[in-house]
Design an enzyme around this catalytic site. Structure first.
Site, PDB file in Angstrom:
ATOM      1  N   ASP A   1      41.230  24.775  -5.332  1.00 10.82           N
ATOM      2  CA  ASP A   1      40.559  25.876  -5.103  1.00 10.82           C
ATOM      3  C   ASP A   1      40.241  25.162  -3.774  1.00 10.82           C
ATOM      4  O   ASP A   1      41.191  25.199  -3.175  1.00 10.82           O
ATOM      5  CB  ASP A   1      38.850  25.120  -5.590  1.00 10.82           C
ATOM      6  CG  ASP A   1      37.407  25.955  -5.042  1.00 10.82           C
ATOM      7  OD1 ASP A   1      38.086  27.164  -5.245  1.00 10.82           O
ATOM      8  OD2 ASP A   1      36.002  25.647  -6.092  1.00 10.82           O
TER       9      ASP A   1
ATOM     10  N   GLU B   1      28.150  30.512  -4.534  1.00  6.05           N
ATOM     11  CA  GLU B   1      28.377  29.037  -4.472  1.00  6.05           C
ATOM     12  C   GLU B   1      27.678  28.308  -3.254  1.00  6.05           C
ATOM     13  O   GLU B   1      26.311  28.733  -4.315  1.00  6.05           O
ATOM     14  CB  GLU B   1      29.673  29.225  -3.423  1.00  6.05           C
ATOM     15  CG  GLU B   1      30.548  29.751  -4.479  1.00  6.05           C
ATOM     16  CD  GLU B   1      32.014  29.656  -3.623  1.00  6.05           C
ATOM     17  OE1 GLU B   1      32.623  28.930  -3.758  1.00  6.05           O
ATOM     18  OE2 GLU B   1      31.854  30.985  -3.209  1.00  6.05           O
TER      19      GLU B   1
END
Length: 610
Positions: A288, A494
């Site tokens: 990521d 997020e």
């Protein structure tokens, strides 16, 4: 070594032979370059050529220009590709982007409902068609690789990424992995299990994420620890990856989170032993965004160790948007002094090259400009509108079975549309739309707000009054036949979306109380997850969970006014109080406000009068 007549350049030769031939020709610098994915802002011609960069990405909200067109994207990405092809071996870059609910970073793209809404549809074929449309829109901008789908099984709605999950139920998530053949094309029946597949130039490489357990983190805190047994990990969180691999997914992205205290970005057992060896995944594993930095606390504290731990764990391509020189220097050092064996580097590079060859990047590296008109085209908007209709969940319809309110009559004297989310395209699209954290307003991309959709739908003689925050005097003087109240969450993505109380943001609850006390009201909630509604549910005449419907608000009006019936079913348990969380279907003390799978249905004949 001359590359004239090299086997890897011959498209008629089997891919395994092309990979082997090219790998033998590569220097360590060229191999490490292939393992490096950098942000678009850093991808100058010199950087791509000097470091042999293998991949470039656009982070959330990172377009070539502020008001970019498809042509702008194509020209910039093609320029990067020319730089890559001018290197000694001419290995093309693979460009990636977060197309997580349509090609959502791009101006005027079709914005589909977020995954939680698609889970409510229970329609894998619809999700597959969304994948096909998204692939075409990505290809319209010259992009062949998307970081989707998220196959998390969100177990706690307090998690800020919960709307990226199709459901709390593993089986529903597995069904929705049909996005993968939508994006990539259907895997041929004789294709070996685990081998990636991309059908051609109208398809893109997909990415199953975030491996594994990001969806079960403690208290729904993003990037936190998932504490569960190996059996629990396999049965709930891992299961969608089995299905994704079976469908030929090209890449898998590793999660920021930990499993029983061990960072996933450094987990050799789960990345190499299980994903690569046990499940026989043959695509490449990608980190990521700055994911390896976070192996240490604080992040980037011992970067050489983070490079060693992540590459040794089995991560093949490292997303290093900014500090790519540090990564390249450290990895070069670790290989030179035998901390990382060349076999591990060759495995990583072989996997990356395999995907590039399978996608046809070596043979057709540049954008197909005939696809530019696919961005935001009407056919895709109709699919998105259908998705909105099928994602809506009707949770209440009348204060008794004999007092149903929906469908609403189109012909009325005067109606009220109220609430902060009624005329705000940004709010109804949510996070990951143009900007990573989303936007507010109607001017940043194309689409139809819910207010405009209502105006488009009602009879021309019906007076529509809009008030974002109606006062008591507005309501007492109004003499409205009914009101549609549209409220909900502000956009987030997020960690910024982690929420321990899950109340309706101000002034949503006040608007519900104020309107529903004096006018017959339908409340439409725009949110990425269930919110606390029990204090207000009795005063509502009807209640609709609309999730984050995206750009095509007309789909909401289609169902409110009876052109189509309500069919959606809850993809998540709707709790009474956050004190019950986490609570999922099958739990011992399961006591929801609305259970998983609940959803009223309606016909398509509107009520004649209210």
């Amino acid at each position: 070594m001359s590359t004239k007549g090299a086997l890897y350049k011959n498209p008629k030769i089997p891919i395994r032979v092309r990979v082997s031939d090219l790998l033998k020709r590569m220097t360590i610098a060229e191999k490490i370059g292939q393992m490096s994915q950098i942000e678009r802002l850093n991808a100058t011609d010199d950087v791509i050529k000097n470091y042999y960069i293998g991949s470039v990405l656009s982070g959330g909200g990172s377009p070539p220009l502020p008001n970019d067109t498809a042509t702008d994207w194509v020209e910039r990405i093609d320029a990067m590709q020319k730089a890559a092809l001018s290197t000694r071996l001419g290995i093309p870059i693979i460009y990636g982007i977060d197309a997580v609910h349509g090609h959502n970073n791009v101006l005027n793209a079709t914005i589909f409902p977020h995954n939680v809404g698609l889970g409510a549809s229970r329609d894998p074929d619809l999700v597959k068609r969304i994948g096909q449309a998204t692939a075409l829109e990505a290809r319209a901008t010259g992009i062949p690789y998307v970081f989707a789908p998220c196959v998390a099984v969100c177990r706690d709605p307090r998690w800020g990424r919960c709307y990226e999950s199709y459901s709390e139920d593993t089986d529903v998530v597995r069904q929705m992995t049909e996005l993968i053949p939508g994006l990539q094309g259907d895997v041929p029946p004789d294709s070996p299990k685990g081998v990636p597949y991309v059908a051609g130039g109208k398809n893109v490489a997909a990415c199953a994420k975030h491996y594994v357990g990001d969806d079960g983190a403690h208290n729904g805190i993003d990037e936190n620890n998932t504490a569960t047994s190996f059996h629990g990990l396999l049965s709930i969180h891992m299961a969608p990856y089995y299905t994704a691999i079976k469908k030929g997914v090209s890449t898998v992205m590793v999660s920021y989170s930990s499993w029983n205290g061990d960072k996933m970005h450094a987990n050799h057992f789960l990345v190499t032993d299980f994903l690569k060896n046990k499940l026989r995944f043959r695509g490449f594993v990608i980190s990521d965004w700055q994911g390896i930095d976070r192996i240490t606390s604080p992040p980037y504290n011992n970067y050489t160790y983070s490079v060693l731990a992540s590459v040794t764990a089995g991560i093949d391509m490292i997303m290093i948007p900014y500090n790519y020189t540090d990564f390249i220097n450290d990895l070069t050092y670790l290989v030179k002094y035998n901390f990382i064996p060349m076999t591990r580097i060759d495995d990583a590079v072989s996997r990356i090259l395999r995907v590039k060859f399978l996608m046809g990047l070596f043979d057709k590296p540049f954008a197909d400009r005939s696809l530019i008109n696919q961005l935001g085209n009407q056919k895709h908007r109709e699919i998105a509108r259908e998705a909105v209709r099928k994602s809506l969940v009707l949770l209440k319809n009348g204060k008794s079975p004999n007092e149903t309110v929906l469908p609403l009559p189109k012909k009325s004297k005067k109606i009220l549309v109220a609430g902060t989310h009624a005329d705000n395209l940004g709010y109804q699209c949510g996070g990951w739309t143009i900007a990573r954290q989303g936007l507010s307003g109607n001017n940043f991309t194309a689409g139809t707000s819910i207010l405009q959709a209502i105006k488009n739908t009602v009879h021309p003689t019906t007076e529509v009054v809009f008030s974002e925050r109606p006062t008591s005097s507005d309501l007492s003087d109004g003499k409205y036949d009914y009101a549609v109240v549209v409220v909900g969450e502000l956009p987030y993505a997020e960690t910024a979306g982690d929420n321990m109380n899950l109340t309706i943001p101000v002034p949503g609850a006040r608007t519900i109380r104020r309107v529903c006390r004096v006018v017959k009201c339908v409340v439409v909630l725009i949110s990425g997850r269930p919110l606390v509604v029990q204090p207000y549910i009795e005063m509502m005449d009807a209640f609709v969970a609309a999730w984050l419907p995206g750009s095509e608000g007309q789909g909401v009006a289609d169902v409110l006014f009876g052109d189509y019936g309500f069919t959606g079913k809850l993809p998540r348990t709707w709790f009474k109080s956050v004190d019950q969380l986490p609570m999922n279907v099958g739990d011992k003390d399961y006591d929801p406000l609305f259970p998983f799978g609940y959803g009223l249905t309606t016909g398509t004949e509107p009520i004649k009068s209210i």
